[in-house]
Design an enzyme around this catalytic site. Structure first.
Site, PDB file in Angstrom:
ATOM      1  N   CYS A   1       0.592  -1.084  -0.718  1.00 57.64           N
ATOM      2  CA  CYS A   1       0.268  -0.100   0.184  1.00 57.64           C
ATOM      3  C   CYS A   1       0.463   1.147   0.410  1.00 57.64           C
ATOM      4  CB  CYS A   1      -1.103  -0.496   1.470  1.00 57.64           C
ATOM      5  SG  CYS A   1      -2.140  -1.184   1.128  1.00 57.64           S
TER       6      CYS A   1
ATOM      7  N   HIS B   1      -3.297   7.183   1.635  1.00 54.23           N
ATOM      8  CA  HIS B   1      -4.136   5.816   1.005  1.00 54.23           C
ATOM      9  C   HIS B   1      -5.714   6.000   2.299  1.00 54.23           C
ATOM     10  CE1 HIS B   1      -4.268   1.975   0.793  1.00 54.23           C
ATOM     11  NE2 HIS B   1      -3.890   0.920   1.555  1.00 54.23           N
TER      12      HIS B   1
ATOM     13  N   ASN C   1     -10.089  -0.278   0.273  1.00 50.74           N
ATOM     14  CA  ASN C   1      -8.617  -0.142  -0.117  1.00 50.74           C
ATOM     15  C   ASN C   1      -8.221  -0.961  -1.470  1.00 50.74           C
ATOM     16  OD1 ASN C   1      -5.641  -0.504   0.095  1.00 50.74           O
ATOM     17  ND2 ASN C   1      -6.192  -1.460   2.743  1.00 50.74           N
TER      18      ASN C   1
END
Ligand code: UT7
Length: 309
Positions: A114, A236, A266
């Site tokens: 990520c 993020h 996500n």
């Protein structure tokens, strides 16, 4: 002094939308639980024949069009992904071919889960500042839906597929001001894919809130700035509660935070460029503003970058 400026953004989401109510039919979960714990209402899943490089290609074409350049001007491609098409060749090489780029410039993948987009953007910036590249395509692209363990309700409801891209160009005007990256492999068991995603959610949550505000503070301090100098925080997009906690620690109201987690889930390395493109196209992000991006992911990896738009 040479800087790198973002001159175009683009993004792509697969056509298929999967709502929490769709997931209720296949997993022991509820729309209310997912929304209250993560802020996610829906996510997109790639079609069976759609690969990470296809998502990357669509996002890249839009970024190249927005930049107003021809694809052959791109002399470096970096794709941040943790879900490559195959072990090798890299998704970046596959993307280079799909975009018809024949400039022969280097193309490679960046694996920081990520954190990948922040790592890739910083790497591209170093190439430009070092004079080794002039026009760089940086992409975050993921098909995480193929890495989900449908027997693990704590993770399978959280992730989605998508891609975002930016075109960076060498400039005398400030663009990427500075960045800070970190890794700590001692925490590698907390979040991993082997090959399905597994996660100690609560530990990740606590770790994320701490290191994200710390690394944003580091970048602000390096530039003599405070939280209130940030026009837009583009974090993020993993969990709305992590995003809110980070904004609060910085003293930023949510009116200054770009949030897409509700619609995208996500999407790992793709989440920041997807959010950036959303806020550029709807007019929130404007020339001259200070944009802070930040991310944390498996590894652990984390980082932040300050961008003058
Ligand atoms: O991008 C990389 C970084 N990743 C992240 O940032 C994720 C970080 N972690 C999180 O976002 C949160 O920890 C989660 C969203 C994963 C979980 O939220 P939580 O508030 O930490 O929930 P929990 O794990 O403490 O679980 C609470 C309860 C449990 O039931 P009991 O033991 O209290 O009876 C779980 O079994 O919720 C239950 N549960 C679910 N219930 C309905 C867990 N998953 C689900 C589910 N649907 N999908």
């Amino acid at each position: 002094m040479i800087y790198s400026r973002i001159i175009g953004t683009g993004s792509y989401l697969p056509v298929k939308t999967v709502t929490n109510h769709d997931l209720e039919k296949i997993v022991d979960t509820s729309h209310d639980w997912i929304v209250s714990r993560s802020g996610i209402s829906e996510r997109h899943f790639a079609a069976d024949d759609e690969k990470t490089s296809d998502l990357a290609m669509h996002a890249s074409r839009r970024a190249i069009e927005a930049a107003g350049i021809s694809a052959d001007e791109i002399d470096l491609i970096i794709v941040a992904t943790t879900s490559p098409d195959q072990l090798f060749p890299s998704t970046a090489c596959i993307l280079q071919d799909k975009l018809g780029i024949r400039s022969g410039g280097p193309a490679f993948d960046m694996q920081a889960v990520c954190g990948g987009f922040v790592f890739a953007l910083n790497t591209a910036d170093m190439y430009i500042r070092g004079g080794q590249a002039k026009t760089v395509l940086v992409v975050g692209a993921e098909v995480l839906s193929r890495m989900l363990d449908w027997n693990d309700r704590t993770t399978c409801v959280l992730f989605g597929d998508g891609a975002g891209a930016v075109v960076l160009r060498a400039s005398e005007q400030p663009g990427i001001i500075s960045a800070k990256l970190h890794s700590d492999g001692r925490h590698r068991e907390m979040l991993k894919a082997d090959p399905k995603i597994s996660m100690d959610g609560q530990s990740v949550f606590k770790f994320a809130v701490k290191v994200l505000s710390d690394v944003v503070d580091e970048v602000l301090k390096d530039n003599g700035l405070q939280g209130s100098d940030i026009n837009w925080l583009v974090p993020h997009q993993a969990n709305i509660r992590i995003i809110e906690a980070t904004a609060k620690k910085l003293g930023l109201g949510m009116a200054n935070v770009v949030v897409t987690v509700g619609q995208h889930g996500n999407t790992s390395a793709a989440s920041i460029p997807l959010a950036l493109d959303t806020a550029v196209r709807d007019g929130r992000i404007q020339t001259g503003q200070n944009i802070m991006i930040e991310a944390v992911g498996g590894g652990f990896t984390w980082g932040a970058a300050l961008i003058r738009w």
